[in-house]
Write a protein that holds these residues in place. Sequence first.
Motif, short mmCIF file in Angstrom:
data_model
loop_
_atom_site.label_atom_id
_atom_site.label_comp_id
_atom_site.label_asym_id
_atom_site.label_seq_id
_atom_site.Cartn_x
_atom_site.Cartn_y
_atom_site.Cartn_z
N LEU A 104 14.88 14.08 27.16
CA LEU A 104 16.03 14.58 27.92
C LEU A 104 15.55 15.27 29.21
CD1 LEU A 104 18.33 15.96 25.10
CD2 LEU A 104 18.71 13.93 26.52
N GLY A 105 14.45 16.00 29.11
CA GLY A 105 13.86 16.61 30.30
C GLY A 105 13.47 15.57 31.33
N LEU A 106 12.95 14.44 30.86
CA LEU A 106 12.58 13.36 31.77
C LEU A 106 13.82 12.79 32.46
CD1 LEU A 106 10.50 11.48 33.03
CD2 LEU A 106 10.63 10.07 30.95
N PHE A 107 14.91 12.63 31.72
CA PHE A 107 16.16 12.17 32.35
C PHE A 107 16.59 13.15 33.44
CE2 PHE A 107 17.25 9.80 28.28
CZ PHE A 107 16.99 8.55 28.82
N GLU A 108 16.50 14.43 33.14
CA GLU A 108 16.88 15.44 34.14
C GLU A 108 15.97 15.38 35.36
OE1 GLU A 108 19.40 17.51 34.47
OE2 GLU A 108 20.34 17.07 32.55
N LEU A 109 14.68 15.19 35.12
CA LEU A 109 13.75 15.06 36.26
C LEU A 109 14.09 13.84 37.11
CD1 LEU A 109 10.18 15.92 34.93
CD2 LEU A 109 11.57 17.22 36.54
N ARG A 110 14.47 12.75 36.46
CA ARG A 110 14.85 11.55 37.22
C ARG A 110 16.05 11.83 38.10
NH1 ARG A 110 14.45 5.99 34.34
NH2 ARG A 110 12.24 5.90 33.89
N PRO A 117 12.34 14.01 47.33
CA PRO A 117 11.47 12.86 47.58
C PRO A 117 10.06 13.01 46.99
CG PRO A 117 12.63 13.46 49.58
CD PRO A 117 12.92 14.53 48.57
N GLU A 118 9.50 14.20 47.04
CA GLU A 118 8.14 14.39 46.50
C GLU A 118 8.13 14.15 44.99
OE1 GLU A 118 9.82 17.12 47.97
OE2 GLU A 118 9.13 16.69 49.99
N LEU A 119 9.14 14.65 44.31
CA LEU A 119 9.24 14.44 42.86
C LEU A 119 9.46 12.96 42.57
CD1 LEU A 119 9.30 15.65 40.02
CD2 LEU A 119 11.75 16.11 40.36
N ARG A 120 10.30 12.32 43.36
CA ARG A 120 10.55 10.88 43.19
C ARG A 120 9.24 10.09 43.34
NH1 ARG A 120 15.05 8.98 46.80
NH2 ARG A 120 14.05 10.69 47.70
N THR A 121 8.44 10.44 44.33
CA THR A 121 7.17 9.76 44.55
C THR A 121 6.27 9.93 43.33
OG1 THR A 121 7.33 10.04 46.94
CG2 THR A 121 5.12 9.67 46.03
N GLN A 122 6.19 11.15 42.82
CA GLN A 122 5.34 11.42 41.66
C GLN A 122 5.84 10.67 40.42
OE1 GLN A 122 5.49 15.38 40.12
NE2 GLN A 122 3.90 15.01 38.63
N LEU A 123 7.14 10.74 40.15
CA LEU A 123 7.69 10.06 38.98
C LEU A 123 7.52 8.55 39.09
CD1 LEU A 123 10.99 11.97 38.12
CD2 LEU A 123 8.87 11.90 36.80
N THR A 124 7.75 8.02 40.27
CA THR A 124 7.58 6.58 40.48
C THR A 124 6.15 6.17 40.17
OG1 THR A 124 9.32 6.54 42.16
CG2 THR A 124 7.75 4.70 42.16
N LYS A 125 5.21 6.94 40.66
CA LYS A 125 3.79 6.63 40.43
C LYS A 125 3.46 6.63 38.94
CE LYS A 125 -0.76 8.58 41.28
NZ LYS A 125 -1.46 9.75 41.76
N VAL A 126 3.90 7.66 38.24
CA VAL A 126 3.57 7.78 36.82
C VAL A 126 4.30 6.72 36.00
CG1 VAL A 126 3.74 9.29 34.81
CG2 VAL A 126 3.02 10.23 36.99
N LEU A 127 5.58 6.53 36.27
CA LEU A 127 6.34 5.53 35.51
C LEU A 127 5.84 4.12 35.80
CD1 LEU A 127 9.91 7.07 35.82
CD2 LEU A 127 8.55 6.85 33.72
N ARG A 128 5.50 3.83 37.05
CA ARG A 128 4.97 2.51 37.39
C ARG A 128 3.64 2.29 36.68
NH1 ARG A 128 5.03 1.87 43.13
NH2 ARG A 128 7.10 1.00 42.82
N SER A 129 2.78 3.30 36.66
CA SER A 129 1.50 3.17 35.98
C SER A 129 1.71 2.90 34.48
CB SER A 129 0.68 4.45 36.18
OG SER A 129 -0.49 4.41 35.42
#
Length: 191
Positions: A104-110, A117-129
Motif C-alpha cells: 500500500l505504501g508503494l501505491f501511495e509512492l506511485r 519528478p525526482e521520485l518518479r525517476t527513482q521509482l521508474t528506475k527501480v521498477l524497470r530494473s
Amino acid sequence: MARNPERRAALLDAAIEVLADEGARGLTFRAVDARAGVPTGTSSNYFNDRDQLLSQVGDRIFVRLTPAPDALETAMLPTPGRQLVLELMRWVARRLAAERTCYLGLFELRLEAVRRPELRTQLTKVLRSDLDENIRGHLAAGMPGDADTVRLLYFALTGLLLDHFTVPGLHGDRDLDDLIETVVARIVPEA
C-alpha cells in the motif's frame, strides 16, 4: 545527520506505516516520530527533508519486498511450465499480502511520484530494473511465453492486488488464487 542504521530502518518502517495508513499527505516527520515511538524531532535528524524521506521509504519498501535469494531458488525448482508460473504468481501474491503495508505504501509512492519528478525517476528506475530481472529470469528458466507474457502477468497481478487490498469485494466471491489462475490460463501459453 544521525547514523544509527537500526534506528533509521525503524523510522523508515514507521514511515511506511504512516504512508499506507494516511497517504503521502499524512507523511510528516512528526507523524513518523509518533508512529516510531521516538521523541519529536528524531526523524529530522535522519532525513534532510521530506523528499529524502520519501526516496528512502521507496528504497526500504523494495528491500522488504525482495525475497531472499534462496527462497527464489527454491521456488524455481519445479519444471518450467504454466503450472510453475501459476505457483510463482500465487507465491508472489502471498508474499505481498504478508507485506500489505509495504505494498500500500508503494501505491501511495506511485501516486506521489505523479507530482514529484525526482521520485518518479527513482521509482521508474527501480521498477524497470525489477521488471527486467523478472523477464530475464522467466526467459532464462525456459518458462512458456516471452517478455510480453511477463509484462502482462505484471500488469494483471498489480491490478489484482490493488483491487484485493483496496476494494476486496469488487470481484464478488472470486478469491485471489482463483483470479490468478484465470489470469495465468489466459496469458501464459501451453508449454
